[in-house]
Write a protein that holds these residues in place. Structure first.
Motif, PDB file in Angstrom:
ATOM      1  N   ARG A 222       0.813  -1.217   0.000  1.00 20.37           N
ATOM      2  CA  ARG A 222       0.000   0.000   0.000  1.00 20.37           C
ATOM      3  C   ARG A 222       0.846   1.266   0.000  1.00 20.37           C
ATOM      4  N   THR A 223       2.154   1.065   0.036  1.00 19.28           N
ATOM      5  CA  THR A 223       3.126   2.162  -0.111  1.00 19.28           C
ATOM      6  C   THR A 223       4.265   1.573  -0.955  1.00 19.28           C
ATOM      7  N   PRO A 224       5.228   2.397  -1.359  1.00 15.02           N
ATOM      8  CA  PRO A 224       6.423   1.786  -1.951  1.00 15.02           C
ATOM      9  C   PRO A 224       7.049   0.895  -0.882  1.00 15.02           C
ATOM     10  N   MET A 225       7.579  -0.242  -1.301  1.00 18.95           N
ATOM     11  CA  MET A 225       8.149  -1.163  -0.312  1.00 18.95           C
ATOM     12  C   MET A 225       9.547  -1.631  -0.700  1.00 18.95           C
ATOM     13  N   GLU A 226      10.338  -1.814   0.333  1.00 19.72           N
ATOM     14  CA  GLU A 226      11.645  -2.455   0.171  1.00 19.72           C
ATOM     15  C   GLU A 226      11.575  -3.779   0.929  1.00 19.72           C
ATOM     16  N   LEU A 227      11.686  -4.867   0.166  1.00 19.50           N
ATOM     17  CA  LEU A 227      11.548  -6.205   0.746  1.00 19.50           C
ATOM     18  C   LEU A 227      12.841  -6.989   0.540  1.00 19.50           C
ATOM     19  N   TYR A 228      13.058  -7.964   1.388  1.00 10.98           N
ATOM     20  CA  TYR A 228      14.164  -8.902   1.173  1.00 10.98           C
ATOM     21  C   TYR A 228      13.555 -10.287   1.116  1.00 10.98           C
ATOM     22  N   GLN A 229      13.744 -10.951  -0.013  1.00 11.99           N
ATOM     23  CA  GLN A 229      13.106 -12.256  -0.188  1.00 11.99           C
ATOM     24  C   GLN A 229      14.119 -13.395  -0.129  1.00 11.99           C
ATOM     25  N   LEU A 230      13.585 -14.532   0.337  1.00  9.57           N
ATOM     26  CA  LEU A 230      14.371 -15.775   0.390  1.00  9.57           C
ATOM     27  C   LEU A 230      13.567 -16.813  -0.368  1.00  9.57           C
ATOM     28  N   ASN A 231      14.192 -17.545  -1.260  1.00  9.92           N
ATOM     29  CA  ASN A 231      13.411 -18.568  -1.953  1.00  9.92           C
ATOM     30  C   ASN A 231      13.157 -19.761  -1.029  1.00  9.92           C
ATOM     31  N   GLU A 232      12.266 -20.629  -1.496  1.00  2.00           N
ATOM     32  CA  GLU A 232      11.801 -21.734  -0.655  1.00  2.00           C
ATOM     33  C   GLU A 232      12.965 -22.599  -0.162  1.00  2.00           C
ATOM     34  N   GLU A 233      13.861 -22.907  -1.076  1.00  2.00           N
ATOM     35  CA  GLU A 233      14.972 -23.785  -0.721  1.00  2.00           C
ATOM     36  C   GLU A 233      15.858 -23.144   0.359  1.00  2.00           C
ATOM     37  N   ASN A 234      16.200 -21.875   0.145  1.00  2.00           N
ATOM     38  CA  ASN A 234      17.041 -21.192   1.123  1.00  2.00           C
ATOM     39  C   ASN A 234      16.326 -20.988   2.453  1.00  2.00           C
TER      40      ASN A 234
END
Ligand code: CMP
Length: 140
Positions: free
Chosen positions: A99-111
């Motif tokens: 709902r705003t600009p976002m900064e995300l850090y993603q991890l894939n399923e395996e990691n």
């Protein structure tokens, strides 16, 4: 240069609640595996019913969690989402929209799976988060 990048990621995710009280080595291991993602308002980050692929930590911004047509909660900086389907293998339990600009850090399923088996602290912190979420959804 890689070392500097990791330091930067460490700072960006320093306020994520499930990472608090994690030993530095475990935080560093996570910082090495995450990828930054920047999204605009209204971007659908995950959709209810889809297969889960990533786990997300919010460094900045806010997202709505929607089940059916109902906004059930708003998540902000320091919170996480996407853990449920990765833990159970079931489809996404809700839609998550920026709902705003976002900064995300993603991890894939395996990691995500690897990090969890190696970090008892993270596993505990995630259990706490899940228990709270479950409790709140039972209350309403
Ligand atoms: P997942 O099911 O993988 O994808 C949708 C995400 O929305 C889910 O993981 C949680 O991270 C989040 N979510 C679902 N229900 C709630 C809730 N009651 N409170 C907070 N977050 C939720």
């Amino acid at each position: 240069q890689q070392y500097e990048q990791e330091l930067d990621v460490m700072q960006r995710i320093a306020h994520v609640e499930v990472l608090q009280h994690l030993p530095e080595a475990e935080k560093q291991a996570i910082a090495k595996l995450v990828t930054p993602v920047y999204v605009k308002p209204h971007h659908v980050i995950c959709r209810e019913g889809d297969q889960g692929d990533y786990f997300y930590m919010i460094a900045q911004g806010e997202a709505e969690v929607i089940k059916g047509r109902k906004v059930i909660t708003v998540l902000g900086a320091g919170e996480i989402f996407g853990e449920m389907s990765l833990l159970t293998g079931e489809p996404r339990s809700a839609t998550v929209i920026a709902r705003t600009p976002m900064e995300l850090y993603q991890l894939n399923e395996e990691n995500f799976g690897q990090v969890l088996t190696r970090s008892p602290h993270l596993a505990c912190a995630l259990s706490r988060t899940l228990a709270r979420r479950l409790r709140l959804s039972v209350d309403c």
